[in-house]
Design an enzyme around this catalytic site. Structure first.
Site, PDB file in Angstrom:
ATOM      1  N   LYS A  13      41.772  95.406 -28.001  1.00 22.42           N
ATOM      2  CA  LYS A  13      40.654  95.902 -28.826  1.00 22.42           C
ATOM      3  C   LYS A  13      40.238  94.852 -29.851  1.00 22.42           C
ATOM      4  O   LYS A  13      39.072  94.538 -29.991  1.00 22.42           O
ATOM      5  CB  LYS A  13      41.046  97.203 -29.568  1.00 22.42           C
ATOM      6  CG  LYS A  13      41.395  98.361 -28.665  1.00 22.42           C
ATOM      7  CD  LYS A  13      41.540  99.668 -29.445  1.00 22.42           C
ATOM      8  CE  LYS A  13      42.718  99.689 -30.407  1.00 22.42           C
ATOM      9  NZ  LYS A  13      44.041  99.576 -29.780  1.00 22.42           N
ATOM     10  N   ARG A  88      42.012 107.583 -34.343  1.00 19.54           N
ATOM     11  CA  ARG A  88      43.229 107.592 -33.528  1.00 19.54           C
ATOM     12  C   ARG A  88      43.751 109.008 -33.320  1.00 19.54           C
ATOM     13  O   ARG A  88      44.779 109.171 -32.654  1.00 19.54           O
ATOM     14  CB  ARG A  88      44.299 106.772 -34.235  1.00 19.54           C
ATOM     15  CG  ARG A  88      44.529 105.390 -33.629  1.00 19.54           C
ATOM     16  CD  ARG A  88      45.610 104.758 -34.450  1.00 19.54           C
ATOM     17  NE  ARG A  88      46.312 103.687 -33.857  1.00 19.54           N
ATOM     18  CZ  ARG A  88      46.084 102.394 -34.053  1.00 19.54           C
ATOM     19  NH1 ARG A  88      45.052 102.023 -34.748  1.00 19.54           N
ATOM     20  NH2 ARG A  88      46.883 101.491 -33.554  1.00 19.54           N
ATOM     21  N   ARG A 122      52.927  89.024 -28.261  1.00 15.63           N
ATOM     22  CA  ARG A 122      51.810  88.793 -29.186  1.00 15.63           C
ATOM     23  C   ARG A 122      52.280  88.110 -30.467  1.00 15.63           C
ATOM     24  O   ARG A 122      53.273  88.483 -31.063  1.00 15.63           O
ATOM     25  CB  ARG A 122      51.148  90.121 -29.518  1.00 15.63           C
ATOM     26  CG  ARG A 122      50.032  89.993 -30.532  1.00 15.63           C
ATOM     27  CD  ARG A 122      49.107  91.162 -30.486  1.00 15.63           C
ATOM     28  NE  ARG A 122      49.654  92.365 -31.071  1.00 15.63           N
ATOM     29  CZ  ARG A 122      48.969  93.505 -31.182  1.00 15.63           C
ATOM     30  NH1 ARG A 122      47.739  93.582 -30.728  1.00 15.63           N
ATOM     31  NH2 ARG A 122      49.521  94.553 -31.725  1.00 15.63           N
ATOM     32  N   ARG A 152      54.328  90.490 -35.439  1.00 14.97           N
ATOM     33  CA  ARG A 152      54.233  91.681 -36.289  1.00 14.97           C
ATOM     34  C   ARG A 152      55.513  92.500 -36.137  1.00 14.97           C
ATOM     35  O   ARG A 152      56.020  92.657 -35.035  1.00 14.97           O
ATOM     36  CB  ARG A 152      53.033  92.533 -35.852  1.00 14.97           C
ATOM     37  CG  ARG A 152      51.715  91.983 -36.308  1.00 14.97           C
ATOM     38  CD  ARG A 152      50.537  92.657 -35.658  1.00 14.97           C
ATOM     39  NE  ARG A 152      50.617  94.101 -35.561  1.00 14.97           N
ATOM     40  CZ  ARG A 152      49.614  94.880 -35.121  1.00 14.97           C
ATOM     41  NH1 ARG A 152      48.477  94.320 -34.745  1.00 14.97           N
ATOM     42  NH2 ARG A 152      49.733  96.170 -35.057  1.00 14.97           N
ATOM     43  N   ARG A 163      55.096 103.397 -30.516  1.00 17.40           N
ATOM     44  CA  ARG A 163      53.636 103.329 -30.657  1.00 17.40           C
ATOM     45  C   ARG A 163      52.939 103.803 -29.382  1.00 17.40           C
ATOM     46  O   ARG A 163      51.906 104.463 -29.445  1.00 17.40           O
ATOM     47  CB  ARG A 163      53.206 101.896 -30.987  1.00 17.40           C
ATOM     48  CG  ARG A 163      53.558 101.521 -32.422  1.00 17.40           C
ATOM     49  CD  ARG A 163      53.405 100.049 -32.664  1.00 17.40           C
ATOM     50  NE  ARG A 163      52.034  99.611 -32.671  1.00 17.40           N
ATOM     51  CZ  ARG A 163      51.653  98.364 -32.416  1.00 17.40           C
ATOM     52  NH1 ARG A 163      52.544  97.445 -32.113  1.00 17.40           N
ATOM     53  NH2 ARG A 163      50.389  98.042 -32.462  1.00 17.40           N
TER      54      ARG A 163
HETATM   55  P1  AMP Z   1      46.761  98.392 -35.189  1.00 16.67           P
HETATM   56  O1  AMP Z   1      46.673  97.020 -35.730  1.00 16.67           O
HETATM   57  O2  AMP Z   1      45.410  99.008 -34.910  1.00 16.67           O
HETATM   58  O3  AMP Z   1      47.670  98.487 -33.979  1.00 16.67           O
HETATM   59  O4  AMP Z   1      47.408  99.317 -36.338  1.00 16.67           O
HETATM   60  C1  AMP Z   1      48.711  99.058 -36.827  1.00 16.67           C
HETATM   61  C2  AMP Z   1      49.287 100.320 -37.435  1.00 16.67           C
HETATM   62  O5  AMP Z   1      48.466 100.750 -38.529  1.00 16.67           O
HETATM   63  C3  AMP Z   1      49.345 101.533 -36.499  1.00 16.67           C
HETATM   64  O6  AMP Z   1      50.490 101.533 -35.676  1.00 16.67           O
HETATM   65  C4  AMP Z   1      49.350 102.672 -37.508  1.00 16.67           C
HETATM   66  O7  AMP Z   1      50.623 102.822 -38.104  1.00 16.67           O
HETATM   67  C5  AMP Z   1      48.400 102.167 -38.580  1.00 16.67           C
HETATM   68  N1  AMP Z   1      47.012 102.584 -38.287  1.00 16.67           N
HETATM   69  C6  AMP Z   1      45.956 101.792 -37.961  1.00 16.67           C
HETATM   70  N2  AMP Z   1      44.854 102.509 -37.736  1.00 16.67           N
HETATM   71  C7  AMP Z   1      45.206 103.801 -37.907  1.00 16.67           C
HETATM   72  C8  AMP Z   1      44.521 105.040 -37.790  1.00 16.67           C
HETATM   73  N3  AMP Z   1      43.228 105.097 -37.431  1.00 16.67           N
HETATM   74  N4  AMP Z   1      45.215 106.186 -38.058  1.00 16.67           N
HETATM   75  C9  AMP Z   1      46.502 106.157 -38.431  1.00 16.67           C
HETATM   76  N5  AMP Z   1      47.219 105.022 -38.523  1.00 16.67           N
HETATM   77  C10 AMP Z   1      46.581 103.849 -38.275  1.00 16.67           C
END
Ligand code: AMP
Length: 209
Positions: A13, A88, A122, A152, A163
């Site tokens: 994404k 999400r 990654r 990360r 996740r």
């Molecule tokens: P990402 O970089 O999009 O994979 O986000 C990393 C982490 O941030 C996720 O695993 C969640 O813990 C948190 N996070 C990001 N976006 C959201 C969202 N829309 N709702 C809830 N948690 C989020």
């Protein structure tokens, strides 16, 4: 055009959204990036979110919705945006519908085995935020800006499994949610980055007509 990118963590994404952002001249809004910045800056939101992120859990809906609402009110969002990692949950999608009109929900469809390989390999640049797979890195430096790259914490194997489970339970129902609204478009992303980006563009075009 207001676009939502759907797909499991590691589907690409962020990578596709960054490229599309430059082509379309609209901002990419990544809630994950916003949280990581807040954690670095040790803001109250960041410190609160970190507890969930470190475990691979979702940050509570009301925290994320408030953050996105504020961001969408900024001037650069008035001519379109790409939401990357939001919504999400169905509750987040419903909250989004109250504040915005979404034109397309683009589902980046990627099989689990590819996702696991991508996430475990990654690396992220600490300077520019660029993401790379270890197989493409010659050293621990960002090929674009020379910054140090790191893994990360939430890309470590035990968190990745959680996740993906969270994605299946909480986020995958959004595919149906947007399908019912008639704005879902799916890109088959099991190929190379170039092939996948072409699939993303084609899926977007299909909904424009
Ligand atoms: P990402 O970089 O999009 O994979 O986000 C990393 C982490 O941030 C996720 O695993 C969640 O813990 C948190 N996070 C990001 N976006 C959201 C969202 N829309 N709702 C809830 N948690 C989020």
């Amino acid at each position: 055009m207001n676009i939502v990118f759907l797909g499991p963590p590691g589907a690409g994404k962020g990578t596709h959204a960054q490229r599309l952002m430059k082509e379309l001249g609209i901002p990419q809004i990544s809630t994950g990036d916003m949280f990581r910045r807040a954690i670095r800056e040790q803001t109250p939101t960041g410190l609160d979110a970190k507890r969930y992120i470190d475990k691979g859990e979702l940050v509570p809906d009301e925290v994320v919705v408030a953050m996105v609402k504020e961001r969408l009110a900024e001037p650069d969002c008035q001519h379109g945006y790409i939401l990357d990692g939001f919504p999400r949950t169905v509750a987040q999608a419903e909250a989004l519908d109250q504040i915005a009109h979404i034109d397309v929900a683009l589902n980046i469809d990627t099989p689990d085995d590819i996702i696991i390989d991508r996430l475990s390999g990654r690396r992220v640049c600490a300077e520019c935020g660029g993401t790379y797979h270890t197989s493409l890195l010659k050293e621990d430096k960002c090929p674009a800006c020379g910054g140090a790259v790191y893994q990360r914490d939430d890309d470590k194997p035990e968190t990745v499994t959680n996740r993906l489970a969270v994605y299946q339970e909480k986020t995958a129902p959004l595919i149906d949610y947007y399908q019912k609204k008639g704005i879902l478009s799916t890109a088959d992303c099991r190929g190379t980055i170039e092939e996948n980006y072409r699939a993303v563009k084609a899926a977007l075009e299909a909904k424009k007509q």
